[in-house]
Scaffold this active site. Structure first.
Site, PDB file in Angstrom:
ATOM      1  N   SER A  36       0.814  -1.214   0.000  1.00 35.40           N
ATOM      2  CA  SER A  36       0.000   0.000   0.000  1.00 35.40           C
ATOM      3  C   SER A  36       0.848   1.263   0.000  1.00 35.40           C
ATOM      4  O   SER A  36       0.327   2.337  -0.232  1.00 35.40           O
ATOM      5  CB  SER A  36      -0.963   0.012   1.196  1.00 35.40           C
ATOM      6  OG  SER A  36      -0.401  -0.592   2.320  1.00 35.40           O
ATOM      7  N   HIS A  57      -3.115  -3.448  -6.000  1.00 33.06           N
ATOM      8  CA  HIS A  57      -3.436  -2.930  -4.666  1.00 33.06           C
ATOM      9  C   HIS A  57      -4.929  -3.050  -4.383  1.00 33.06           C
ATOM     10  O   HIS A  57      -5.743  -2.292  -4.909  1.00 33.06           O
ATOM     11  CB  HIS A  57      -2.973  -1.468  -4.557  1.00 33.06           C
ATOM     12  CG  HIS A  57      -3.154  -0.884  -3.187  1.00 33.06           C
ATOM     13  ND1 HIS A  57      -3.395   0.445  -2.964  1.00 33.06           N
ATOM     14  CD2 HIS A  57      -3.121  -1.465  -1.959  1.00 33.06           C
ATOM     15  CE1 HIS A  57      -3.503   0.660  -1.664  1.00 33.06           C
ATOM     16  NE2 HIS A  57      -3.350  -0.491  -1.038  1.00 33.06           N
ATOM     17  N   GLU A  59      -6.100  -0.773  -7.448  1.00 31.88           N
ATOM     18  CA  GLU A  59      -5.153   0.109  -8.123  1.00 31.88           C
ATOM     19  C   GLU A  59      -4.113  -0.781  -8.799  1.00 31.88           C
ATOM     20  O   GLU A  59      -3.436  -1.572  -8.123  1.00 31.88           O
ATOM     21  CB  GLU A  59      -4.477   1.050  -7.122  1.00 31.88           C
ATOM     22  CG  GLU A  59      -5.421   2.092  -6.537  1.00 31.88           C
ATOM     23  CD  GLU A  59      -4.774   3.000  -5.497  1.00 31.88           C
ATOM     24  OE1 GLU A  59      -5.323   4.083  -5.248  1.00 31.88           O
ATOM     25  OE2 GLU A  59      -3.732   2.635  -4.916  1.00 31.88           O
ATOM     26  N   ASN A  61      -4.542   6.785  -1.316  1.00 28.74           N
ATOM     27  CA  ASN A  61      -3.865   7.218  -0.097  1.00 28.74           C
ATOM     28  C   ASN A  61      -3.206   8.579  -0.255  1.00 28.74           C
ATOM     29  O   ASN A  61      -2.904   9.248   0.725  1.00 28.74           O
ATOM     30  CB  ASN A  61      -2.826   6.187   0.355  1.00 28.74           C
ATOM     31  CG  ASN A  61      -3.486   5.073   1.142  1.00 28.74           C
ATOM     32  OD1 ASN A  61      -4.541   5.269   1.748  1.00 28.74           O
ATOM     33  ND2 ASN A  61      -2.903   3.893   1.112  1.00 28.74           N
TER      34      ASN A  61
END
Ligand code: NAD
Length: 527
Positions: free
Chosen positions: A121, A142, A154, A192
């Site tokens: 991540s 991801h 992702e 993120n």
């Protein structure tokens, strides 16, 4: 390259690995599951079997399909038992040296045609691939937690990732019922990274004691977010959230835009980690809310009002501005004044949106403080309200407001009454620029714009990622398009968001609020 129906090896049988194995098995793959901890893979399989049985009992899954999926998962005690894999998905501890070592070892076991995927991540996919004999075959895949439920994947390309490998993982994720989005390997990837301001703006407001956590949460939930930033940080855990923030900050060479907050570090240092420790911004397991960084700050939201209150007395009300927020204000003011036998006038050509109430002004925030607006207009009785994102807002929607320090006591006392009469639950805030929703959403848009500028993702990819990865009510580029009456097509959205960011930058100085060149290009293209 087609990865569908190929044998899969999942390495790491923790929360993510078990979920990935489940999804692959349910999609029909033969799955081998490996973990360095003896018995972990078998335990994960047993747990997964129980989960699928639960779904069968609820009638959500055929018994035969559940049994077949479970049977497809084979725990293995050595990587060498999975030499036939055509895809490896790695979900081991988040450590670069461990992941690198694992992939190097795997290259000696699987065929050169086998695709290698990492569920990291936060670690650079480029860095993980460094030292591989065939770095082109490694990409990020991801997933989000919980893997069987979260739709987003992702697909992360490092510097050396083959386009064909990324495309094959993308197609595979679709075949697994997911929504894949291509991303370039940069700190935080898409979700993120773009999500940082959702926490950072709340923490900045807490640091300057502009409002309590409950007030910030109420305002952002009223704007359509499923959870407010403070309760969400409590749920994620302040240690985890702080670590992600710090890693994005460090990975960006200490760019001030990503600087972590003292508020959060203090809570981590004190062991106030959120739900898991019983106390974060709120208390859990007995005891009422409040606490942490919010102690002593002004402005918890009032309870939802059942019906709009009567407006305070006035002789003349004019609705200023054009577009959906002005329309909303006109309808609400018309309704509020109808019982008194009169209605508002309208000034569509006005440069600002809001209400002129006798000599006072109740204005939509444009990013400046109420003090600045009052000084610029040479009117003391000014109050600003935050941007309603959900139109029309449901009755009782929490809405932040701030009154100019120059304002007289009479106007100061009337402002909450007017907002309540218009159907909102007024939430008082210190006179901070961009209030709550305005600055938070402007910063989310700005971060997304920079991600697009840097080729991390497309606007559509960013929108999909934020809606599916963190359940935002809309994507940043969708907000941008709606920001002003002219919409993004007219460049109005970019101009208005730039205005908010420049006001924040002028107020705070420093790097955090610098405008993305992508937004400036949008604005210039529309002129
Ligand atoms: P976890 O601690 O639940 O599981 C990790 C597992 O890997 C453990 O069972 C451990 O025994 C095993 N392991 C450690 N080193 C190993 C090795 N060399 N070979 C084989 N197995 C090994 O962790 P998790 O939450 O499942 O996270 C795994 C990965 O997924 C991390 O890279 C993490 O950053 C990423 N991730 C986690 C989440 C999340 O919300 N938990 C979300 C997205 C991505």
């Amino acid at each position: 390259m087609d990865l569908r129906n190929t044998p899969v090896l999942v390495v790491g049988a923790g929360i993510m690995g078990a979920g990935i194995a489940q999804v692959a098995a349910q999609a029909g793959h033969a799955v081998k599951l490996y973990d360095t901890r003896a018995g972990a893979a078998a335990e994960a399989k047993a747990k997964l079997a129980a989960t699928l049985e639960g779904l069968v009992a609820k009638g959500r899954l055929e018994a035969a399909a559940a049994a077949a999926a479970v049977a497809r998962i084979v725990p293995v005690s050595a990587l060498g038992e999975a030499a036939d894999a055509q895809l490896v998905v790695e979900a081991v501890v988040e450590k670069l040296d461990v992941k690198r070592g694992l992939f190097r070892e795997l290259e000696g076991i699987v065929a050169p045609s086998c695709v290698l995927a990492t569920n990291t991540s936060s670690i650079s996919v480029t860095a993980i691939a460094n030292g591989l004999a065939h770095p082109g075959r490694l990409a990020g895949m991801h997933f989000f937690n919980p893997v069987p439920l979260m739709k987003l994947v992702e697909v992360v390309s490092g510097l050396q990732t083959d386009a064909g490998v990324a495309a094959a993982i993308f197609e595979l994720a679709k075949a697994w019922g997911k929504v894949p989005v291509h991303a370039k390997s940069t700190p935080g990837f898409i979700v993120n990274r773009i999500a940082r301001p959702y926490y950072a703006e709340a923490l900045a407001l807490l640091l300057e004691r502009a409002a309590e956590p409950a007030a910030l949460d109420a305002c952002l939930k009223a704007a359509g977010f499923r959870m407010g930033p403070c309760e969400l940080m409590d749920l994620i855990g302040h240690d985890t959230n702080f670590a992600v923030t710090q890693s994005v900050y460090e990975a960006n060479f200490f760019d001030k835009r990503y600087q972590p907050s003292l508020v959060q570090r203090e809570m981590v240092d004190g062991g106030l980690l959120g739900r898991k420790s019983g106390r974060g911004f709120y208390r859990y397991g007995g005891g009422a809310g409040g606490g942490g960084a919010g102690d002593g700050a002004a402005g918890a939201p009032a309870a939802d009002t059942a019906a709009p209150a009567a407006p305070p007395g006035a002789h003349e009300v004019t609705v200023h501005g054009d577009g959906p927020i002005a329309e909303l204000l006109e309808a609400a003011a018309t309704q509020a004044l109808a019982g008194h036998g009169w209605g508002p006038a309208r000034d569509r050509g006005s440069a600002w949106t809001g209400l002129r109430i006798d000599g006072a002004r109740l204005m939509l925030s444009d990013g400046r403080t109420a003090q600045q607006v009052a000084a610029a207009m040479a009117v003391a009785d000014v109050a600003l309200f935050d941007r309603p994102l959900v139109l029309p807002p449901p009755p009782g929607t929490a809405l932040a407001f701030a009154v100019a320090p120059q304002a007289g006591d009479a106007w100061r006392a009337q402002v909450p009454g007017w907002l309540a009469a218009l159907g909102f639950t007024p939430v008082p805030l210190a006179d901070s620029p961009g209030l709550v929703v305005t600055r938070t959403v402007a910063m989310l848009v700005n971060e997304a714009a920079d991600a697009v500028l840097q080729g991390v993702c497309t606007p559509a990819g960013a929108d999909a990622a934020m809606k599916l990865g963190v359940a935002y009510p809309a994507g940043p580029f969708e907000w941008l398009a709606r920001w002003s009456p002219g919409g993004a097509a007219a460049g109005g959205g970019a101009a208005a968001v730039i205005g908010v960011l420049e006001a924040l930058d002028a107020h705070y100085r420093g790097e955090r609020y610098r405008v993305s060149p992508w937004l400036r290009r949008q604005q210039a293209a529309a002129q």
